[in-house]
Write an enzyme that holds these catalytic residues in place. Sequence first.
Site, mmCIF file in Angstrom:
data_model
loop_
_atom_site.group_PDB
_atom_site.id
_atom_site.type_symbol
_atom_site.label_atom_id
_atom_site.label_comp_id
_atom_site.label_asym_id
_atom_site.label_seq_id
_atom_site.Cartn_x
_atom_site.Cartn_y
_atom_site.Cartn_z
ATOM 1 N N MET A 33 -8.807 8.511 0.007
ATOM 2 C CA MET A 33 -9.594 8.965 1.168
ATOM 3 C C MET A 33 -10.048 10.403 0.962
ATOM 4 O O MET A 33 -9.314 11.210 0.399
ATOM 5 C CB MET A 33 -8.746 8.878 2.444
ATOM 6 C CG MET A 33 -8.117 7.529 2.683
ATOM 7 S SD MET A 33 -7.122 7.522 4.195
ATOM 8 C CE MET A 33 -6.288 5.939 4.030
ATOM 9 N N SER A 69 0.840 -1.198 0.000
ATOM 10 C CA SER A 69 0.000 0.000 0.000
ATOM 11 C C SER A 69 0.875 1.248 0.000
ATOM 12 O O SER A 69 1.643 1.479 0.939
ATOM 13 C CB SER A 69 -0.898 0.017 1.236
ATOM 14 O OG SER A 69 -1.534 1.270 1.366
ATOM 15 N N ASP A 71 -4.802 3.712 -1.695
ATOM 16 C CA ASP A 71 -5.895 4.119 -0.802
ATOM 17 C C ASP A 71 -6.332 5.544 -1.121
ATOM 18 O O ASP A 71 -5.534 6.485 -1.030
ATOM 19 C CB ASP A 71 -5.449 4.044 0.655
ATOM 20 C CG ASP A 71 -5.249 2.609 1.116
ATOM 21 O OD1 ASP A 71 -6.195 1.816 0.992
ATOM 22 O OD2 ASP A 71 -4.156 2.277 1.598
ATOM 23 N N MET A 78 -11.592 -5.385 5.800
ATOM 24 C CA MET A 78 -10.772 -4.435 6.542
ATOM 25 C C MET A 78 -10.549 -4.970 7.960
ATOM 26 O O MET A 78 -11.502 -5.303 8.662
ATOM 27 C CB MET A 78 -11.454 -3.069 6.607
ATOM 28 C CG MET A 78 -11.551 -2.331 5.277
ATOM 29 S SD MET A 78 -9.935 -1.994 4.534
ATOM 30 C CE MET A 78 -9.160 -0.979 5.808
ATOM 31 N N MET A 110 -12.135 4.871 -0.283
ATOM 32 C CA MET A 110 -12.703 5.135 1.048
ATOM 33 C C MET A 110 -13.318 6.532 1.014
ATOM 34 O O MET A 110 -12.811 7.467 1.632
ATOM 35 C CB MET A 110 -11.609 5.037 2.116
ATOM 36 C CG MET A 110 -11.111 3.635 2.328
ATOM 37 S SD MET A 110 -9.774 3.567 3.538
ATOM 38 C CE MET A 110 -8.378 3.386 2.446
ATOM 39 N N GLY A 125 -2.662 4.508 8.096
ATOM 40 C CA GLY A 125 -1.788 3.351 8.096
ATOM 41 C C GLY A 125 -1.161 3.152 9.462
ATOM 42 O O GLY A 125 -1.229 4.029 10.332
ATOM 43 N N ASP A 155 -6.827 -6.264 4.516
ATOM 44 C CA ASP A 155 -6.051 -5.027 4.649
ATOM 45 C C ASP A 155 -6.162 -4.473 6.057
ATOM 46 O O ASP A 155 -7.267 -4.223 6.548
ATOM 47 C CB ASP A 155 -6.596 -4.001 3.643
ATOM 48 C CG ASP A 155 -5.854 -2.669 3.673
ATOM 49 O OD1 ASP A 155 -4.862 -2.545 4.409
ATOM 50 O OD2 ASP A 155 -6.278 -1.748 2.948
ATOM 51 N N HIS A 174 -1.341 -1.256 -4.261
ATOM 52 C CA HIS A 174 -2.588 -0.873 -3.593
ATOM 53 C C HIS A 174 -2.602 0.637 -3.346
ATOM 54 O O HIS A 174 -1.653 1.186 -2.780
ATOM 55 C CB HIS A 174 -2.715 -1.623 -2.268
ATOM 56 C CG HIS A 174 -4.045 -1.467 -1.596
ATOM 57 N ND1 HIS A 174 -5.139 -2.225 -1.942
ATOM 58 C CD2 HIS A 174 -4.451 -0.631 -0.613
ATOM 59 C CE1 HIS A 174 -6.177 -1.866 -1.181
ATOM 60 N NE2 HIS A 174 -5.779 -0.897 -0.370
ATOM 61 N N HIS A 214 -8.606 1.456 -3.814
ATOM 62 C CA HIS A 214 -9.594 1.298 -2.735
ATOM 63 C C HIS A 214 -10.193 2.667 -2.420
ATOM 64 O O HIS A 214 -9.522 3.541 -1.891
ATOM 65 C CB HIS A 214 -8.870 0.703 -1.511
ATOM 66 C CG HIS A 214 -9.713 0.563 -0.299
ATOM 67 N ND1 HIS A 214 -9.177 0.283 0.942
ATOM 68 C CD2 HIS A 214 -11.061 0.665 -0.103
ATOM 69 C CE1 HIS A 214 -10.150 0.226 1.836
ATOM 70 N NE2 HIS A 214 -11.299 0.454 1.228
#
Length: 220
Positions: free
Chosen positions: A38, A9, A36, A138, A69, A145, A176, A34, A67
């Site tokens: 957000m 990630s 993330d 999750m 979020m 992180g 994850d 990966h 991903h």
Amino acid sequence: MNKTKIAPSILSCNFLTLEKEIKAVEKAGADLIHIDVMDGHFVPNITIGPLFVEHIRRITSKPLDVHLMIENPAMFVEDFIKAGADIVTVHVETDNHILKTIDVIKSSGKKAGITLNPATPLNSIEYAIKEADLLLIMTVNPGFGGQSYIPAMNEKIRKAKRMIEETGRHVDLQVDGGIKASNAKKVVDAGADILVMGTEIFHSKDYIKKIKEIRNILGE
């Protein structure tokens, strides 16, 4: 037995040397990258958008595992697909029409992932799992992180694996949150196909050594 996929990630990497970091984990044996995303609403942090993913796409040929979020993910999935995402994962908590979103992603020739927070019950994805390509469990509360793995999620992973098997379809089970060399085998034994690992890899001094350590522990 299929080889477990490792997805570093980039949330935990040094963004000042992003290209170097990505190429280093590629060389070390990463299977996916990966990413993330957000928005500061669904989770208490803000990271990156489609333009950033577009730049990462130019750096690597590895599959980009995005991903989301974020609130209202359906508004943005096409932007991330155009930017170069290979897998787009959305949260059941933020999408009231998740089957439609899955269809949009798959119609674009990409893989559709669904995910849920640690406290969200698996029955919330009972129907979506029959259409998705990937289920992400999750094992920390999303947003930052470096958090510790929640042990109660072991049983959730096992139940998720059974749920997938009952569909009779191939759906990758990704996990994850707080995964380290020390607990990776428990997570894989519970049913994980893909391990997302941020801090454990990017905060190690030697990515090749770290991924080799993980593979040795998994017996792969």
